[in-house]
Design a protein around this motif. Structure first.
Motif, PDB file in Angstrom:
ATOM      1  N   UNK A   2       0.840  -1.200   0.000  1.00  0.00           N
ATOM      2  CA  UNK A   2       0.000   0.000   0.000  1.00  0.00           C
ATOM      3  C   UNK A   2       0.872   1.247   0.000  1.00  0.00           C
ATOM      4  N   UNK A   3       0.405   2.259  -0.703  1.00  0.00           N
ATOM      5  CA  UNK A   3       1.153   3.516  -0.782  1.00  0.00           C
ATOM      6  C   UNK A   3       0.759   4.391   0.403  1.00  0.00           C
ATOM      7  N   UNK A   4       1.453   4.211   1.522  1.00  0.00           N
ATOM      8  CA  UNK A   4       1.092   4.882   2.761  1.00  0.00           C
ATOM      9  C   UNK A   4       2.090   5.953   3.194  1.00  0.00           C
ATOM     10  N   UNK A   5       3.218   6.063   2.493  1.00  0.00           N
ATOM     11  CA  UNK A   5       4.279   6.967   2.900  1.00  0.00           C
ATOM     12  C   UNK A   5       4.420   8.180   1.977  1.00  0.00           C
ATOM     13  N   UNK A  24       0.070   9.431   8.709  1.00  0.00           N
ATOM     14  CA  UNK A  24      -0.979   9.047   9.650  1.00  0.00           C
ATOM     15  C   UNK A  24      -0.416   8.711  11.023  1.00  0.00           C
ATOM     16  N   UNK A  25       0.738   8.035  11.037  1.00  0.00           N
ATOM     17  CA  UNK A  25       1.318   7.590  12.302  1.00  0.00           C
ATOM     18  C   UNK A  25       2.500   8.433  12.753  1.00  0.00           C
ATOM     19  N   UNK A  26       3.096   9.188  11.821  1.00  0.00           N
ATOM     20  CA  UNK A  26       4.301   9.951  12.130  1.00  0.00           C
ATOM     21  C   UNK A  26       5.558   9.100  12.092  1.00  0.00           C
ATOM     22  N   UNK A  27       5.414   7.822  11.771  1.00  0.00           N
ATOM     23  CA  UNK A  27       6.567   6.919  11.745  1.00  0.00           C
ATOM     24  C   UNK A  27       7.496   7.259  10.585  1.00  0.00           C
ATOM     25  N   UNK A  28       8.786   7.327  10.877  1.00  0.00           N
ATOM     26  CA  UNK A  28       9.800   7.657   9.879  1.00  0.00           C
ATOM     27  C   UNK A  28      10.543   6.387   9.492  1.00  0.00           C
ATOM     28  N   UNK A  29      10.376   5.943   8.236  1.00  0.00           N
ATOM     29  CA  UNK A  29      10.991   4.689   7.799  1.00  0.00           C
ATOM     30  C   UNK A  29      12.483   4.845   7.534  1.00  0.00           C
ATOM     31  N   UNK A  30      12.860   6.011   7.024  1.00  0.00           N
ATOM     32  CA  UNK A  30      14.257   6.254   6.676  1.00  0.00           C
ATOM     33  C   UNK A  30      14.484   7.763   6.622  1.00  0.00           C
ATOM     34  N   UNK A 385       7.234  16.064   9.292  1.00  0.00           N
ATOM     35  CA  UNK A 385       5.898  15.506   9.493  1.00  0.00           C
ATOM     36  C   UNK A 385       4.833  16.482   9.023  1.00  0.00           C
ATOM     37  N   UNK A 386       5.060  17.782   9.251  1.00  0.00           N
ATOM     38  CA  UNK A 386       4.103  18.788   8.809  1.00  0.00           C
ATOM     39  C   UNK A 386       3.987  18.768   7.281  1.00  0.00           C
ATOM     40  N   UNK A 387       5.127  18.651   6.595  1.00  0.00           N
ATOM     41  CA  UNK A 387       5.121  18.575   5.130  1.00  0.00           C
ATOM     42  C   UNK A 387       4.398  17.314   4.668  1.00  0.00           C
ATOM     43  N   UNK A 388       4.654  16.193   5.364  1.00  0.00           N
ATOM     44  CA  UNK A 388       3.997  14.930   5.004  1.00  0.00           C
ATOM     45  C   UNK A 388       2.484  15.024   5.171  1.00  0.00           C
ATOM     46  N   UNK A 389       2.037  15.634   6.249  1.00  0.00           N
ATOM     47  CA  UNK A 389       0.601  15.769   6.495  1.00  0.00           C
ATOM     48  C   UNK A 389      -0.041  16.680   5.439  1.00  0.00           C
ATOM     49  N   UNK A 390       0.624  17.797   5.127  1.00  0.00           N
ATOM     50  CA  UNK A 390       0.109  18.689   4.094  1.00  0.00           C
ATOM     51  C   UNK A 390      -0.032  17.953   2.762  1.00  0.00           C
ATOM     52  N   UNK A 391       0.997  17.197   2.423  1.00  0.00           N
ATOM     53  CA  UNK A 391       1.008  16.464   1.157  1.00  0.00           C
ATOM     54  C   UNK A 391      -0.113  15.438   1.105  1.00  0.00           C
ATOM     55  N   UNK A 392      -0.294  14.715   2.224  1.00  0.00           N
ATOM     56  CA  UNK A 392      -1.347  13.702   2.282  1.00  0.00           C
ATOM     57  C   UNK A 392      -2.727  14.324   2.075  1.00  0.00           C
ATOM     58  N   UNK A 393      -2.937  15.495   2.662  1.00  0.00           N
ATOM     59  CA  UNK A 393      -4.215  16.191   2.490  1.00  0.00           C
ATOM     60  C   UNK A 393      -4.400  16.618   1.039  1.00  0.00           C
ATOM     61  N   UNK A 394      -3.330  17.138   0.444  1.00  0.00           N
ATOM     62  CA  UNK A 394      -3.434  17.639  -0.943  1.00  0.00           C
ATOM     63  C   UNK A 394      -3.735  16.544  -1.948  1.00  0.00           C
ATOM     64  N   UNK A 395      -3.232  15.328  -1.692  1.00  0.00           N
ATOM     65  CA  UNK A 395      -3.482  14.240  -2.638  1.00  0.00           C
ATOM     66  C   UNK A 395      -4.724  13.437  -2.250  1.00  0.00           C
TER      67      UNK A 395
END
Length: 396
Positions: A2-5, A24-30, A385-395
């Motif tokens: 699944x494309x979750x990141x 969603x979780x704030x988890x950083x894979x790398x 994380x803020x950038x990731x959340x913004x991006x997730x909302x935009x897509x």
């Protein structure tokens, strides 16, 4: 898979920071950084599952760094988990008041702002183009350092210059570190059980680059950095506020050119210039403990200017529910926090020494005493994380 990141890319003129985050979780894979891009020593380093690795780029620049990043993500089994790429862009001028998805018009608008951030925006654009090349088909977002401050009232951002400078050339205060301020202001309200829509928060984002901001009801109403990141607080190598006529003085009296003075004020001043030792706050603090008077002077000036400007920002909010410290220095230097709160004691701040000492190295919390009339708090910022959340909302 699944494309979750979300892949976060933050390009500088000779570097590229990156991270893969689940919004969603704030988890950083790398996470990692490509450094010295364009030089023979260029390399990319990353941390994955607790292990640190690196790869030489053999003189490669941003495109080579993104290509190496793609290969590494594929090797780690992360490539197919990425839903979009979020880019940090330093300057959005007055065009961008919020994050947005990348298209040709957005790219052109970022380029049009490049004269306001000539070292940063062109590098940001290079990073976006490289990501589009190596991650074709993935949606891209841009999150701006300046957009959070676009809610400042006119009287807070207009410089007392001929108005035509603003009207014709966009010369005004813009502010930076906006993504951090947005995250920290919300986090402060969560930690103190404050309503964001009824909150007065003053934030010091303190690192090698440092600024402070006033946030009223969740919106930026004033900040210390201006047209460029040179204005405001004392920083690692930047001077912050000085008499603007210093350009003319140093030129006419001592023959320094405009470029030389600009270089001095940006790269040879601040903690480094005053101490003649280092721009690293940790080294300055160690030198103070050893009795180095010049290091102590640098520390005193840094804290005095910071305290004075933090107090001044409270005019913009009409008070203060909380004073927050964040950034590398703000989150880790109990000495600087303590000195600043001591200077602000007249405003009701009473520090708890043990709480202040405990709030280091990723530990958040209130650092004022239970009897303190005003509250100070340490918050760990998370711009990625803020950038990731913004991006997730935009897509969506």
């Amino acid at each position: 898979m699944s494309k979750e990141n979300i892949l976060i890319i933050n390009c500088g003129s000779s570097s590229m920071k990156f991270a893969v985050i689940n919004p969603a979780t704030g988890e950083e894979a790398i996470n990692g950084i490509a450094e010295r891009l364009g030089s023979p020593e260029s390399l990319i380093r990353w941390k994955f599952e607790g292990n640190k690795e690196r790869e030489e780029l053999n003189g490669g620049a941003h495109d080579a760094a993104v290509a190496a990043l793609l290969s590494m993500l594929a090797d780690k089994g992360l490539k197919d988990s990425i839903a979009a790429v979020g880019h940090r862009v330093v300057h959005g001028g007055e065009t961008f008041k919020e994050s947005c998805l990348v298209n040709e018009e957005v790219m052109q608008a970022i380029e049009n702002c490049s004269h306001l951030a000539p070292l940063h925006n062109p590098a940001n654009l290079i990073g976006i183009k490289a990501a589009q090349k190596h991650f074709p088909g993935l949606p891209m977002s841009v999150v701006f350092d300046t957009s959070f401050h676009q809610t400042m009232p006119e009287h807070a951002y207009i410089y007392p210059l001929p108005y035509e400078f603003y009207r014709d050339h966009g010369v005004r205060k813009y502010g930076f570190h906006g993504t951090s301020y947005r995250f920290v202001a919300k986090r402060v309200c969560e930690m103190l059980n404050l309503e964001v829509s009824n909150s007065k928060v003053i934030i010091g984002h303190l690192g090698n680059g440092a600024s402070a901001a006033a946030v009223l009801n969740g919106e930026g109403v004033d900040t210390t950095m201006g047209l460029t990141p040179l204005e405001g607080l004392v920083m690692g190598t930047r001077c912050g506020n000085v008499d603007p006529n210093i350009y003319s003085f140093l030129n006419k009296e001592y023959g320094y050119s405009l470029d030389e003075i600009t270089d001095i004020l940006n790269k040879k001043s601040g903690l480094l210039g005053m101490s003649e030792l280092s721009n690293d706050c940790r080294a300055i603090e160690e030198a103070c403990e050893e009795g180095n008077k010049q290091a102590q002077l640098a520390m005193d000036v840094f804290c005095y200017v910071l305290a004075k400007q933090l107090a001044g920002l409270m005019v913009a909010t009409g008070g203060c529910d909380a004073l927050a410290f964040t950034g590398g220095i703000g989150e880790n230097s109990d000495a600087i926090r303590g000195k600043v709160l001591e200077m602000l004691g007249f405003m009701g701040f009473e520090m708890d020494a043990q709480k202040n000492l405990d709030c280091r190295f990723g530990n958040e919390g209130v650092i004022t005493s239970d009897s303190s009339k005003a509250t100070a708090i340490v918050v760990s910022t998370n711009e990625e994380l803020m950038i990731a959340k913004d991006t997730a909302i935009l897509i969506g």
